[in-house]
Scaffold this active site. Structure first.
Site, PDB file in Angstrom:
ATOM      1  N   CYS A   1       0.846  -1.196   0.000  1.00  0.00           N
ATOM      2  CA  CYS A   1       0.000   0.000   0.000  1.00  0.00           C
ATOM      3  C   CYS A   1       0.884   1.249   0.000  1.00  0.00           C
ATOM      4  O   CYS A   1       1.859   1.318   0.756  1.00  0.00           O
ATOM      5  CB  CYS A   1      -0.896   0.011   1.244  1.00  0.00           C
ATOM      6  SG  CYS A   1      -1.857   1.541   1.346  1.00  0.00           S
TER       7      CYS A   1
ATOM      8  N   GLU B   1       3.727  -6.438   8.175  1.00  0.00           N
ATOM      9  CA  GLU B   1       4.036  -5.013   7.947  1.00  0.00           C
ATOM     10  C   GLU B   1       5.200  -4.574   8.839  1.00  0.00           C
ATOM     11  O   GLU B   1       6.043  -3.763   8.432  1.00  0.00           O
ATOM     12  CB  GLU B   1       2.795  -4.146   8.223  1.00  0.00           C
ATOM     13  CG  GLU B   1       3.083  -2.673   7.941  1.00  0.00           C
ATOM     14  CD  GLU B   1       1.920  -1.755   8.262  1.00  0.00           C
ATOM     15  OE1 GLU B   1       0.754  -2.179   8.150  1.00  0.00           O
ATOM     16  OE2 GLU B   1       2.179  -0.589   8.624  1.00  0.00           O
TER      17      GLU B   1
ATOM     18  N   SER C   1      -4.676  -7.393  11.511  1.00  0.00           N
ATOM     19  CA  SER C   1      -4.431  -6.446  12.605  1.00  0.00           C
ATOM     20  C   SER C   1      -5.555  -5.416  12.704  1.00  0.00           C
ATOM     21  O   SER C   1      -6.108  -5.177  13.781  1.00  0.00           O
ATOM     22  CB  SER C   1      -3.089  -5.742  12.370  1.00  0.00           C
ATOM     23  OG  SER C   1      -2.927  -4.669  13.239  1.00  0.00           O
ATOM     24  N   ASN C   2      -5.915  -4.813  11.579  1.00  0.00           N
ATOM     25  CA  ASN C   2      -6.916  -3.733  11.655  1.00  0.00           C
ATOM     26  C   ASN C   2      -8.271  -4.272  12.108  1.00  0.00           C
ATOM     27  O   ASN C   2      -9.004  -3.568  12.817  1.00  0.00           O
ATOM     28  CB  ASN C   2      -6.989  -2.966  10.332  1.00  0.00           C
ATOM     29  CG  ASN C   2      -7.778  -3.687   9.281  1.00  0.00           C
ATOM     30  OD1 ASN C   2      -8.997  -3.543   9.194  1.00  0.00           O
ATOM     31  ND2 ASN C   2      -7.103  -4.520   8.485  1.00  0.00           N
TER      32      ASN C   2
ATOM     33  N   SER D   1      -9.766  -5.579   4.985  1.00  0.00           N
ATOM     34  CA  SER D   1      -9.522  -6.640   4.011  1.00  0.00           C
ATOM     35  C   SER D   1     -10.745  -7.539   3.782  1.00  0.00           C
ATOM     36  O   SER D   1     -10.643  -8.555   3.097  1.00  0.00           O
ATOM     37  CB  SER D   1      -8.340  -7.502   4.490  1.00  0.00           C
ATOM     38  OG  SER D   1      -8.450  -7.786   5.878  1.00  0.00           O
TER      39      SER D   1
HETATM   40  O1  0CH Z   1      -4.614  -5.219   9.159  1.00  0.00           O
HETATM   41  P1  0CH Z   1      -3.513  -5.991   8.578  1.00  0.00           P
HETATM   42  O2  0CH Z   1      -2.252  -5.172   8.431  1.00  0.00           O
HETATM   43  O3  0CH Z   1      -3.214  -7.280   9.312  1.00  0.00           O
HETATM   44  O4  0CH Z   1      -3.848  -6.389   7.086  1.00  0.00           O
HETATM   45  P2  0CH Z   1      -5.178  -6.762   6.307  1.00  0.00           P
HETATM   46  O5  0CH Z   1      -6.189  -7.354   7.178  1.00  0.00           O
HETATM   47  O6  0CH Z   1      -4.731  -7.558   5.134  1.00  0.00           O
HETATM   48  O7  0CH Z   1      -5.759  -5.366   5.816  1.00  0.00           O
HETATM   49  C1  0CH Z   1      -5.174  -4.625   4.808  1.00  0.00           C
HETATM   50  C2  0CH Z   1      -4.055  -3.778   5.299  1.00  0.00           C
HETATM   51  C3  0CH Z   1      -2.812  -4.053   4.551  1.00  0.00           C
HETATM   52  C4  0CH Z   1      -1.611  -3.208   4.887  1.00  0.00           C
HETATM   53  O8  0CH Z   1      -1.848  -2.077   5.635  1.00  0.00           O
HETATM   54 FE1  SF4 Z   2      -3.246   1.063   3.079  1.00  0.00          FE
HETATM   55 FE2  SF4 Z   2      -5.567  -0.049   3.711  1.00  0.00          FE
HETATM   56 FE3  SF4 Z   2      -3.349  -0.729   5.009  1.00  0.00          FE
HETATM   57 FE4  SF4 Z   2      -4.451   1.631   5.366  1.00  0.00          FE
HETATM   58  S1  SF4 Z   2      -5.348  -0.340   5.894  1.00  0.00           S
HETATM   59  S2  SF4 Z   2      -2.271   1.241   5.063  1.00  0.00           S
HETATM   60  S3  SF4 Z   2      -5.181   2.148   3.298  1.00  0.00           S
HETATM   61  S4  SF4 Z   2      -3.809  -1.085   2.855  1.00  0.00           S
END
Ligand code: 0CH
Ligand code: SF4
Length: 325
Positions: free
Chosen positions: A113, A143, A241-242, A284
């Site tokens: 990203c 990350e 994580s998010n 995601s």
């Molecule tokens: O939240 P994380 O980083 O574990 O990743 P995700 O669930 O694949 O969401 C997209 C965020 C990718 C990088 O910021």
């Molecule tokens: Fe990028 Fe989405 Fe990860 Fe935020 S959550 S850094 S917009 S990929």
């Protein structure tokens, strides 16, 4: 299997009502949209198979959909044959990964990203200025491995908690700066940064917040609905994580909250005593999975949906030129 009931309340409908508060923004962010499109375009341009290093984003449904189109997911570059293209996931990679790809003359496309790449560039700049970086993040997350791998060993130290700050060996004379993972809890990170600034008043902050717009918007949105709900469901993967942070935010509002990957995981007993249910999805998680949950809930309840919007998002990221030319 769907229960044989009409989807709207009627006098004879035995299903109790359920008020559903759906958080907005939720689900895909601009970085996830871009990463998935990169894999799809790579498949169109180069033909299957296209290798992807690590889950392109942390969602099994997304990964399985891309597998069905010809993507092959691996954890390390040594699993990629010399003649196949490879995409790096949205979470970013340490510098050693593109270096190895170049050494092997692999055709690679970087789906990191742009907001993660921005943190990578800041890390490089801070090292050039002679600063030691205190990096706030969760150990072992891709990350974190990627960002810490932008700088030479020994010049960046991971800080996971406020307690970690107390044990840091640096002094007020040291040149220090800090950076963070993009998907952290806004509230926890504020506390860690305050502890760092109290211990090291000289510490240099990043130019702009590293926690990305999507992470903070989704946390603000779930905060808005959580206190009015008896239960919050967050659609996301256990390694996302998010998504995990969204569960914590709801729980800290005093509301029971659960992470689910798919609607099939919902147990009817969770809904006992629940009149208002909150629903959101990590960055995601596809919207299709949100609709699947609403349909599942409608098997048991007469659902009234209300979308609670805390902000509108318009962010779009450009694709790498190698896939648009
Ligand atoms: O939240 P994380 O980083 O574990 O990743 P995700 O669930 O694949 O969401 C997209 C965020 C990718 C990088 O910021
Ligand atoms: Fe990028 Fe989405 Fe990860 Fe935020 S959550 S850094 S917009 S990929």
């Amino acid at each position: 299997m769907n229960a044989p009931f009409p989807s709207t309340a009627s006098g004879n409908d035995p299903r109790p009502p359920l008020q559903l508060l759906i958080a907005a923004p939720r689900g895909f962010c601009a970085g996830v949209d871009r990463a998935i499109e990169i894999v799809e375009r790579a498949l169109q341009k180069y033909g299957a198979p296209v290798y992807v290093r690590h889950e392109i984003v942390h969602n099994r449904y997304v990964v399985d959909s891309l597998k069905a189109k010809g993507a092959i997911f691996v954890e390390e570059l040594d699993e990629v044959p010399n003649d196949a293209p490879v995409v790096f996931s949205a979470h970013g990679v340490p510098k050693s990964v593109p270096a190895e790809a170049e050494r092997r003359k692999l055709l690679y496309v970087d789906a990191t990203c742009p907001l993660v790449s921005k943190v990578h560039r800041q890390a490089e700049r801070q090292i050039e200025k002679g600063q030691h970086i205190l990096f706030i993040g969760h150990e072992g997350h891709p990350e974190v491995i990627g960002t810490m791998g932008q700088v030479p060993d020994g010049q960046i130290t991971l800080v996971e908690t406020v307690e970690d700050v107390a044990t840091l060996p640096f002094t007020q004379e040291d040149d220090l700066s800090f950076l963070t993972q993009t998907t952290l809890s806004v509230d926890d990170t504020r506390e860690i940064v305050e502890a760092l600034q109290a211990k090291y008043p000289q510490i240099v902050a990043p130019k702009a917040e590293d926690i990305c717009y999507a992470t903070s918007n989704r946390q603000a949105a779930v905060k808005e609905i959580a206190s009015g709900c008896d239960l919050v469901l967050v659609i996301g993967a256990p390694n996302s994580s998010n998504s995990l942070r969204l569960v914590e935010v709801a729980q800290r509002m005093g509301t029971d909250a659960r992470l689910i990957q798919r609607a099939s995981e919902i147990e009817p007993k969770w809904l006992e005593g629940v009149g208002t249910l909150g629903l959101t999805a990590g960055a995601s998680a596809p919207e299709k999975l949100v609709r699947e949950v609403v349909d599942r809930l409608s098997d048991w309840r007469v659902v009234t949906e209300e979308v609670i919007t805390t902000t509108e998002e318009k962010m779009v990221f450009k694709l790498p030129r190698q896939l648009t030319e």
